[in-house]
Design an enzyme around this catalytic site. Structure first.
Site, PDB file in Angstrom:
ATOM      1  N   TYR A  13     -11.747  35.476  -3.930  1.00  0.00           N
ATOM      2  CA  TYR A  13     -10.311  35.187  -4.107  1.00  0.00           C
ATOM      3  C   TYR A  13      -9.516  35.370  -2.806  1.00  0.00           C
ATOM      4  CZ  TYR A  13      -5.570  36.249  -5.944  1.00  0.00           C
ATOM      5  OH  TYR A  13      -4.225  36.312  -6.191  1.00  0.00           O
ATOM      6  N   ASN A  34     -22.684  35.747  -0.063  1.00  0.00           N
ATOM      7  CA  ASN A  34     -23.955  35.606  -0.793  1.00  0.00           C
ATOM      8  C   ASN A  34     -23.751  35.059  -2.210  1.00  0.00           C
ATOM      9  OD1 ASN A  34     -23.006  37.739  -2.271  1.00  0.00           O
ATOM     10  ND2 ASN A  34     -24.505  39.242  -1.536  1.00  0.00           N
ATOM     11  N   PHE A  71     -14.249  40.817   3.969  1.00  0.00           N
ATOM     12  CA  PHE A  71     -13.822  40.923   2.567  1.00  0.00           C
ATOM     13  C   PHE A  71     -14.976  41.200   1.621  1.00  0.00           C
ATOM     14  CE2 PHE A  71     -11.059  38.068   4.837  1.00  0.00           C
ATOM     15  CZ  PHE A  71      -9.810  38.554   4.541  1.00  0.00           C
ATOM     16  N   ALA A  72     -16.213  40.897   2.065  1.00  0.00           N
ATOM     17  CA  ALA A  72     -17.349  40.964   1.144  1.00  0.00           C
ATOM     18  C   ALA A  72     -17.525  42.380   0.604  1.00  0.00           C
ATOM     19  CB  ALA A  72     -18.618  40.521   1.872  1.00  0.00           C
ATOM     20  N   TYR A 139     -15.532  53.056  -6.229  1.00  0.00           N
ATOM     21  CA  TYR A 139     -15.013  51.896  -5.498  1.00  0.00           C
ATOM     22  C   TYR A 139     -14.064  52.356  -4.390  1.00  0.00           C
ATOM     23  CZ  TYR A 139     -11.820  48.088  -4.412  1.00  0.00           C
ATOM     24  OH  TYR A 139     -11.032  47.188  -3.749  1.00  0.00           O
TER      25      TYR A 139
HETATM   26  O1  LIG Z   1      -5.958  43.895 -20.035  1.00  0.00           O
HETATM   27  C1  LIG Z   1      -5.324  44.652 -19.290  1.00  0.00           C
HETATM   28  C2  LIG Z   1      -5.600  44.751 -17.901  1.00  0.00           C
HETATM   29  C3  LIG Z   1      -4.856  45.632 -17.154  1.00  0.00           C
HETATM   30  N1  LIG Z   1      -3.861  46.384 -17.730  1.00  0.00           N
HETATM   31  C4  LIG Z   1      -3.074  47.302 -16.928  1.00  0.00           C
HETATM   32  O2  LIG Z   1      -2.435  46.541 -15.934  1.00  0.00           O
HETATM   33  C5  LIG Z   1      -2.294  47.305 -14.739  1.00  0.00           C
HETATM   34  C6  LIG Z   1      -2.888  46.513 -13.604  1.00  0.00           C
HETATM   35  O3  LIG Z   1      -4.301  46.433 -13.813  1.00  0.00           O
HETATM   36  P1  LIG Z   1      -5.245  45.526 -12.937  1.00  0.00           P
HETATM   37  O4  LIG Z   1      -6.631  45.704 -13.447  1.00  0.00           O
HETATM   38  O5  LIG Z   1      -4.682  44.151 -12.836  1.00  0.00           O
HETATM   39  O6  LIG Z   1      -5.082  46.158 -11.502  1.00  0.00           O
HETATM   40  P2  LIG Z   1      -5.391  47.650 -11.020  1.00  0.00           P
HETATM   41  O7  LIG Z   1      -4.065  48.252 -10.675  1.00  0.00           O
HETATM   42  O8  LIG Z   1      -6.269  48.414 -11.901  1.00  0.00           O
HETATM   43  O9  LIG Z   1      -6.322  47.270  -9.795  1.00  0.00           O
HETATM   44  C7  LIG Z   1      -5.906  47.169  -8.476  1.00  0.00           C
HETATM   45  O10 LIG Z   1      -6.021  48.418  -7.897  1.00  0.00           O
HETATM   46  C8  LIG Z   1      -7.319  48.978  -7.981  1.00  0.00           C
HETATM   47  C9  LIG Z   1      -7.243  50.335  -7.387  1.00  0.00           C
HETATM   48  O11 LIG Z   1      -6.414  51.176  -8.111  1.00  0.00           O
HETATM   49  C10 LIG Z   1      -8.324  48.090  -7.271  1.00  0.00           C
HETATM   50  O12 LIG Z   1      -8.032  48.033  -5.886  1.00  0.00           O
HETATM   51  C11 LIG Z   1      -8.273  46.696  -7.867  1.00  0.00           C
HETATM   52  O13 LIG Z   1      -9.155  45.822  -7.198  1.00  0.00           O
HETATM   53  C12 LIG Z   1      -6.857  46.185  -7.787  1.00  0.00           C
HETATM   54  O14 LIG Z   1      -6.726  44.915  -8.394  1.00  0.00           O
HETATM   55  C13 LIG Z   1      -3.012  48.621 -15.003  1.00  0.00           C
HETATM   56  O15 LIG Z   1      -2.069  49.581 -15.324  1.00  0.00           O
HETATM   57  C14 LIG Z   1      -3.897  48.330 -16.207  1.00  0.00           C
HETATM   58  O16 LIG Z   1      -4.129  49.434 -17.015  1.00  0.00           O
HETATM   59  C15 LIG Z   1      -3.585  46.287 -19.082  1.00  0.00           C
HETATM   60  O17 LIG Z   1      -2.722  46.964 -19.617  1.00  0.00           O
HETATM   61  N2  LIG Z   1      -4.335  45.409 -19.827  1.00  0.00           N
END
Ligand SMILES: O=c1ccn([C@@H]2O[C@H](COP(=O)(O)OP(=O)(O)O[C@H]3O[C@H](CO)[C@H](O)[C@H](O)[C@H]3O)[C@@H](O)[C@H]2O)c(=O)[nH]1
Length: 319
Positions: A13, A34, A71-72, A139
């Site tokens: 992405y 890859n 980025f990989a 991660y």
């Molecule tokens: O179906 C869903 C999916 C997500 N959420 C909530 O939405 C928010 C955002 O969630 P995402 O999964 O979209 O993003 P994150 O904040 O978890 O993830 C981001 O931050 C992470 C580190 O905290 C990693 O870096 C990851 O790759 C990056 O996208 C969170 O509070 C999550 O709990 C929901 O309520 N329902």
């Protein structure tokens, strides 16, 4: 001045959007991927494509490259808790091999895709780069370990390096958008509901200490993020490792995101309540003052509705 760049993970992405921006700016781009999580169609037309692993980067890297944009990596927080070895192996082991290949080929400029997950539960908001780093997942720990490796490489061997710590990347750019399999990110999941391929969106917890009880995140447009990478390549200074947060400094709750998707798509978007997801901090909002000051970065697409509209256009295009 145009340059020649290796983009690892350029079929994913963020990597594909950055590769596209580099090409549009007149640079020569080789994508090394890859295809373990990326897609061949994600590689922009105009980039040379090398299907291969970052561990074998020495096969392709030579002194004709001006820089590597790296980025990989595996990037699923939940998976990293279940399979930490996978993250140490690829994200850390793979990057060690890449750094060695760069040293051997005398490629001395690097921009690394780091993350807000290096901070863990924030001690204050907004988060600055000098805040403590205490990742709550393998991660985040693997990305932090790479940041430390890069600092050593800059100090010991003169690498010019910038780590960009992304907050919540979203939106799309042209034909390049977010597409994970399985999808776990909020905005693409809510858009699946709007498209009718998912019945409802699960809200992971509404008892957080935030205004509406749901988690707050700082959403940044992938094209603004890409611009920061182009600036970072130029700003990288030999012997220095600059670390910059990338976010808009505005927090939006899960409920605000869902409401924005309702407005943009005109779909009612049913919600169902679900338990908290392990490892989710209540609030993650960036201070991007360092990126503004050191890179001269000025995000031009900070509005959540615009970010969602671009993601929606991409989702509709791919059906
Ligand atoms: O179906 C869903 C999916 C997500 N959420 C909530 O939405 C928010 C955002 O969630 P995402 O999964 O979209 O993003 P994150 O904040 O978890 O993830 C981001 O931050 C992470 C580190 O905290 C990693 O870096 C990851 O790759 C990056 O996208 C969170 O509070 C999550 O709990 C929901 O309520 N329902």
């Amino acid at each position: 001045m145009s340059g020649k760049y290796l983009v690892t993970g350029g079929a994913g992405y963020v990597g594909s959007v950055v590769a596209q921006h580099l090409i549009e700016a007149g640079h020569e781009v080789s994508v090394l991927d890859n295809l373990s999580t990326g897609f061949r169609e994600g590689v922009p037309a105009g980039a040379a494509f090398i299907e291969g692993d970052i561990r074998d980067a020495a096969k392709w890297l030579d002194s004709s490259f001006d820089a590597v944009l790296h980025f990989a990596a595996f990037s699923q927080v939940g998976e990293s808790v279940a399979k930490p070895e996978k993250y140490w192996d690829n994200n850390v082991g793979g990057t060690m091999a890449l750094l060695a290949a760069m040293r051997d080929a005398d490629v001395r400029r690097l921009v690394f895709s780091s993350t807000a997950a290096t901070y863990g539960e924030p001690v204050s908001t907004p988060i600055t780069e000098t805040d403590p780093t205490a990742p709550t997942s393998p991660y985040g720990a693997s990305k932090l370990a790479v940041d430390h490796m890069i600092t050593g490489e800059a100090t010991a061997h003169g690498l010019a390096a910038v780590s960009l710590r992304y907050f919540n990347v979203a939106g799309a750019y042209g034909e390049f958008g977010e597409r994970h399999d399985p999808e776990s990110h909020l905005i693409p999941l809510v858009l699946q509901v709007a498209q009718g391929t998912r019945e409802a969106i699960s809200v992971y917890g509404d008892d957080y200490p935030t205004d509406d009880g749901t988690c707050v995140r700082d959403y940044i447009h992938v094209a603004d993020l890409a611009e920061a990478h182009l600036l970072a390549v130029r700003a990288a200074t030999p012997g220095e490792h600059l670390i910059c947060n990338l976010g808009n400094g505005n927090g939006f709750s899960v409920r605000q995101v869902i409401e924005t998707v309702r407005q943009v798509t005109g779909h009612p978007i049913p919600e169902v309540m679900a338990p908290r997801r392990d490892g989710d901090p209540a609030v993650l909002v960036a201070s991007a003052a360092t990126a503004r000051e050191k890179l001269g970065w000025h995000p031009s697409r900070p509005e959540l509705a615009g970010i969602v509209a671009d993601a929606w256009a991409f989702a509709q295009r791919k059906g």
